[in-house]
Design a protein around this motif. Structure first.
Motif, PDB file in Angstrom:
ATOM      1  N   ASP A  72      55.567  32.945  58.253  1.00 12.79           N
ATOM      2  CA  ASP A  72      56.849  32.631  58.886  1.00 12.79           C
ATOM      3  C   ASP A  72      57.639  33.882  59.268  1.00 12.79           C
ATOM      4  O   ASP A  72      58.751  33.777  59.798  1.00 12.79           O
ATOM      5  N   GLY A  73      57.101  35.050  58.978  1.00  8.52           N
ATOM      6  CA  GLY A  73      57.749  36.289  59.395  1.00  8.52           C
ATOM      7  C   GLY A  73      58.754  36.875  58.434  1.00  8.52           C
ATOM      8  O   GLY A  73      59.524  37.771  58.804  1.00  8.52           O
ATOM      9  N   HIS A  74      58.779  36.395  57.200  1.00  8.06           N
ATOM     10  CA  HIS A  74      59.701  36.946  56.210  1.00  8.06           C
ATOM     11  C   HIS A  74      59.139  38.247  55.640  1.00  8.06           C
ATOM     12  O   HIS A  74      57.930  38.489  55.681  1.00  8.06           O
ATOM     13  N   LEU A  75      60.005  39.072  55.091  1.00  2.00           N
ATOM     14  CA  LEU A  75      59.591  40.335  54.494  1.00  2.00           C
ATOM     15  C   LEU A  75      59.461  40.145  52.991  1.00  2.00           C
ATOM     16  O   LEU A  75      60.380  39.651  52.333  1.00  2.00           O
ATOM     17  N   ILE A  76      58.328  40.539  52.448  1.00  2.00           N
ATOM     18  CA  ILE A  76      58.112  40.455  51.004  1.00  2.00           C
ATOM     19  C   ILE A  76      57.991  41.860  50.460  1.00  2.00           C
ATOM     20  O   ILE A  76      57.186  42.662  50.941  1.00  2.00           O
ATOM     21  N   ALA A  77      58.800  42.181  49.463  1.00  2.29           N
ATOM     22  CA  ALA A  77      58.845  43.533  48.922  1.00  2.29           C
ATOM     23  C   ALA A  77      58.419  43.547  47.454  1.00  2.29           C
ATOM     24  O   ALA A  77      58.264  42.505  46.816  1.00  2.29           O
ATOM     25  N   ASN A  78      58.242  44.737  46.942  1.00  2.00           N
ATOM     26  CA  ASN A  78      57.727  44.940  45.583  1.00  2.00           C
ATOM     27  C   ASN A  78      58.817  44.712  44.537  1.00  2.00           C
ATOM     28  O   ASN A  78      59.900  45.274  44.625  1.00  2.00           O
ATOM     29  N   HIS A  79      58.505  43.876  43.555  1.00  2.00           N
ATOM     30  CA  HIS A  79      59.464  43.573  42.489  1.00  2.00           C
ATOM     31  C   HIS A  79      58.812  43.678  41.116  1.00  2.00           C
ATOM     32  O   HIS A  79      59.279  43.065  40.158  1.00  2.00           O
ATOM     33  N   THR A  80      57.733  44.455  41.016  1.00  2.00           N
ATOM     34  CA  THR A  80      56.953  44.700  39.795  1.00  2.00           C
ATOM     35  C   THR A  80      56.130  43.482  39.390  1.00  2.00           C
ATOM     36  O   THR A  80      56.409  42.358  39.825  1.00  2.00           O
ATOM     37  N   MET A  81      55.171  43.723  38.529  1.00  2.00           N
ATOM     38  CA  MET A  81      54.289  42.646  38.074  1.00  2.00           C
ATOM     39  C   MET A  81      54.947  41.755  37.027  1.00  2.00           C
ATOM     40  O   MET A  81      54.830  40.540  37.070  1.00  2.00           O
ATOM     41  N   ALA A 113      51.247  46.137  44.559  1.00  3.60           N
ATOM     42  CA  ALA A 113      50.803  46.413  45.927  1.00  3.60           C
ATOM     43  C   ALA A 113      49.369  45.925  46.138  1.00  3.60           C
ATOM     44  O   ALA A 113      49.038  45.360  47.189  1.00  3.60           O
ATOM     45  N   LYS A 114      48.532  46.134  45.142  1.00  7.40           N
ATOM     46  CA  LYS A 114      47.138  45.675  45.235  1.00  7.40           C
ATOM     47  C   LYS A 114      47.062  44.151  45.261  1.00  7.40           C
ATOM     48  O   LYS A 114      46.304  43.560  46.055  1.00  7.40           O
ATOM     49  N   LEU A 115      47.829  43.505  44.403  1.00  4.97           N
ATOM     50  CA  LEU A 115      47.837  42.042  44.362  1.00  4.97           C
ATOM     51  C   LEU A 115      48.303  41.473  45.698  1.00  4.97           C
ATOM     52  O   LEU A 115      47.707  40.515  46.214  1.00  4.97           O
ATOM     53  N   TYR A 116      49.346  42.041  46.252  1.00  9.83           N
ATOM     54  CA  TYR A 116      49.860  41.568  47.542  1.00  9.83           C
ATOM     55  C   TYR A 116      48.795  41.701  48.629  1.00  9.83           C
ATOM     56  O   TYR A 116      48.620  40.802  49.459  1.00  9.83           O
ATOM     57  N   LYS A 117      48.079  42.809  48.635  1.00 12.66           N
ATOM     58  CA  LYS A 117      47.026  43.018  49.628  1.00 12.66           C
ATOM     59  C   LYS A 117      45.898  41.992  49.440  1.00 12.66           C
ATOM     60  O   LYS A 117      45.358  41.449  50.420  1.00 12.66           O
ATOM     61  N   ASP A 118      45.557  41.713  48.186  1.00 17.71           N
ATOM     62  CA  ASP A 118      44.502  40.731  47.903  1.00 17.71           C
ATOM     63  C   ASP A 118      44.901  39.335  48.375  1.00 17.71           C
ATOM     64  O   ASP A 118      44.067  38.567  48.860  1.00 17.71           O
ATOM     65  N   VAL A 119      46.178  38.986  48.227  1.00 13.72           N
ATOM     66  CA  VAL A 119      46.644  37.644  48.557  1.00 13.72           C
ATOM     67  C   VAL A 119      46.869  37.470  50.055  1.00 13.72           C
ATOM     68  O   VAL A 119      46.550  36.421  50.631  1.00 13.72           O
ATOM     69  N   THR A 120      47.406  38.489  50.703  1.00 16.17           N
ATOM     70  CA  THR A 120      47.811  38.347  52.112  1.00 16.17           C
ATOM     71  C   THR A 120      46.924  39.100  53.098  1.00 16.17           C
ATOM     72  O   THR A 120      46.961  38.811  54.301  1.00 16.17           O
ATOM     73  N   GLY A 121      46.186  40.067  52.594  1.00 16.28           N
ATOM     74  CA  GLY A 121      45.390  40.889  53.492  1.00 16.28           C
ATOM     75  C   GLY A 121      46.216  41.950  54.188  1.00 16.28           C
ATOM     76  O   GLY A 121      45.720  42.643  55.084  1.00 16.28           O
ATOM     77  N   LYS A 122      47.471  42.115  53.800  1.00 15.81           N
ATOM     78  CA  LYS A 122      48.368  43.081  54.429  1.00 15.81           C
ATOM     79  C   LYS A 122      48.883  44.081  53.399  1.00 15.81           C
ATOM     80  O   LYS A 122      48.876  43.819  52.196  1.00 15.81           O
ATOM     81  N   ASP A 123      49.344  45.233  53.892  1.00 14.69           N
ATOM     82  CA  ASP A 123      49.968  46.219  53.020  1.00 14.69           C
ATOM     83  C   ASP A 123      51.389  45.784  52.688  1.00 14.69           C
ATOM     84  O   ASP A 123      52.084  45.207  53.525  1.00 14.69           O
ATOM     85  N   ILE A 124      51.808  46.089  51.472  1.00 17.06           N
ATOM     86  CA  ILE A 124      53.153  45.722  51.044  1.00 17.06           C
ATOM     87  C   ILE A 124      54.188  46.523  51.841  1.00 17.06           C
ATOM     88  O   ILE A 124      53.961  47.686  52.196  1.00 17.06           O
ATOM     89  N   GLN A 125      55.310  45.915  52.141  1.00 15.38           N
ATOM     90  CA  GLN A 125      56.400  46.613  52.818  1.00 15.38           C
ATOM     91  C   GLN A 125      56.985  47.661  51.873  1.00 15.38           C
ATOM     92  O   GLN A 125      57.048  47.458  50.656  1.00 15.38           O
TER      93      GLN A 125
END
Length: 393
Positions: A255-264, A285-297
């Motif tokens: 949906d185009g929202h920005l997801i940022a790092n908030h720790t594990m 950052a690794k988990l986000y990449k695994d889930v979305t296929g994108k680099d974390i903002q």
């Protein structure tokens, strides 16, 4: 038996009887120690509970804050409902189980945020309304490992005293009249260029940031309210929630929202070593990449708004911009007036470059979201992503 012998025997018998009688009298006398408990039994001891009762009124004098009208708005307490539940804290427990003896010693500086702390700082002059340290946006590149934080392959441990650049800080702001940018902590004036941080933008833009360090709440209503109003939001979602509902994360990205790092684990980072902090951020950052296929903002938010300047620099060295806020509310607690409270909190503090902190786990927030968005737009403001923020000139 002659009379003389008989008299002698009778005299001896009489003496024996007299001696026996004296011995019986001594045996029946109560020993003195048996009377000692009597003076110790005093009724005064029964009055001690009254002394504790007399202290009860003191407890009622603890400072209380309104549902959002306080001029000083602190960060949420670590013990609030926006912290992890016991069932969802497996990752945190595993991390704690691996702590070394040295790590545990650093916990001597750990303390729960005192809600009266911001009020104590009212006496400190703070006219800072700056938005971004380092005079610009975070770099476009992804997170980097800070070489400066490592010596001979070993991470330096933080001192247990929590002094100097390790002094624990808790974010807050001081409200001004409606339409005016609030005042912020005096320590922001000491932020250097290598401490990338922002807490307010510029212009007729509002940055809606939604934290999920606790329950995810009503996801369907949240997503629908944003989509129906064509609004993009900025999400700071704890890693354990990413694991819990990866489909939600993928929906937000789509949906185009920005997801940022908030720790594990959503842990107060003042209680962690540099190595633990770095791992929390890198694992996310690794988990986000695994889930979305994108680099974390390249945006980061300290759990509970708890930080120190050493960590602020370290996070910056990792390639992140730390994001605080200029509007928040006590939404980790049930709201007295339901959805009207978050609506009033936001509209009464609406200002240029407003970075709004809202916790997703608050049902009142989600209920009020559609009304809030419409009112903010009607007031002439545009919702934007953190990546669009304009640094101050």
């Amino acid at each position: 038996m002659n009379n003389k012998t008989k008299a002698t025997w009778m005299l001896a018998a009489a003496l024996s009887l007299m001696l026996a009688a004296c011995g019986n009298e001594r045996a029946t006398e109560p020993p003195a120690p048996t009377e000692s408990p009597k003076p110790a039994e005093t009724p005064k001891q029964t009055e001690s509970p009254k002394q504790t009762d007399s202290k009860k009124p003191v407890e009622t004098k603890k400072p209380t804050e309104s549902s959002g009208d306080s001029s000083v708005v602190p960060a949420p307490p670590v013990t609030s409902v926006n912290s992890e539940s016991a069932k969802d804290a497996k990752a945190e427990k595993e991390a704690k189980a691996k702590e070394t003896k040295e790590t545990k010693e650093t916990k001597t500086t750990k303390d729960k945020p005192n809600m009266s702390e911001p009020a104590d700082k009212l006496s400190q002059p703070s006219g800072a309304t700056g938005a971004v340290s380092d005079n610009g946006k975070a770099g476009a590149s992804g997170p980097k490992n800070p070489a400066a934080a490592v010596t001979d392959g070993k991470t330096k441990e933080p001192p247990a005293t929590g002094t100097g650049d390790r002094k624990a800080l808790s974010w807050y702001y001081m409200k001004k009249p409606k339409g005016q940018v609030p005042n912020f902590p005096a320590e922001t004036k000491s932020f250097t260029k290598d401490m990338k941080a922002l807490w307010v933008g510029t212009g007729k833009k509002v940055y809606l940031t939604i934290d999920t360090g606790g329950p995810l709440g009503d996801i369907d209503t949240l997503v629908k309210s944003l989509k129906d109003n064509k609004v993009k939001a900025n999400f700071f979602i704890a890693g354990y929630n990413v694991k819990k509902n990866p489909d939600f994360i993928r929906t937000l990205v789509a949906d185009g929202h920005l997801i940022a790092n908030h720790t594990m684990t959503h842990t107060d980072m003042n209680t962690q070593t540099d190595e633990q902090v770095r791992k929390e951020i890198e694992d996310y950052a690794k988990l986000y990449k695994d889930v979305t296929g994108k680099d974390i903002q390249p945006y980061f938010r300290f759990p509970y708004g708890r930080y120190n300047t050493h960590l602020l620099k370290m996070v910056s060295d990792m390639g992140y911009m730390s994001v605080f806020w200029s509007t928040a509310m006590r939404d980790w607690e049930p709201r007295k007036n339901g959805a009207e409270d978050p609506y009033n909190d936001i509209m009464n503090n609406l200002h240029d470059g407003n970075i709004i902190l809202m916790h997703q786990g608050s049902p009142e927030n989600i209920q009020a979201l559609d009304k809030i968005i419409k009112a903010v737009k009607k007031a002439g403001y545009e919702f934007a992503l953190l990546s669009d923020i304009e640094p101050p000139k």
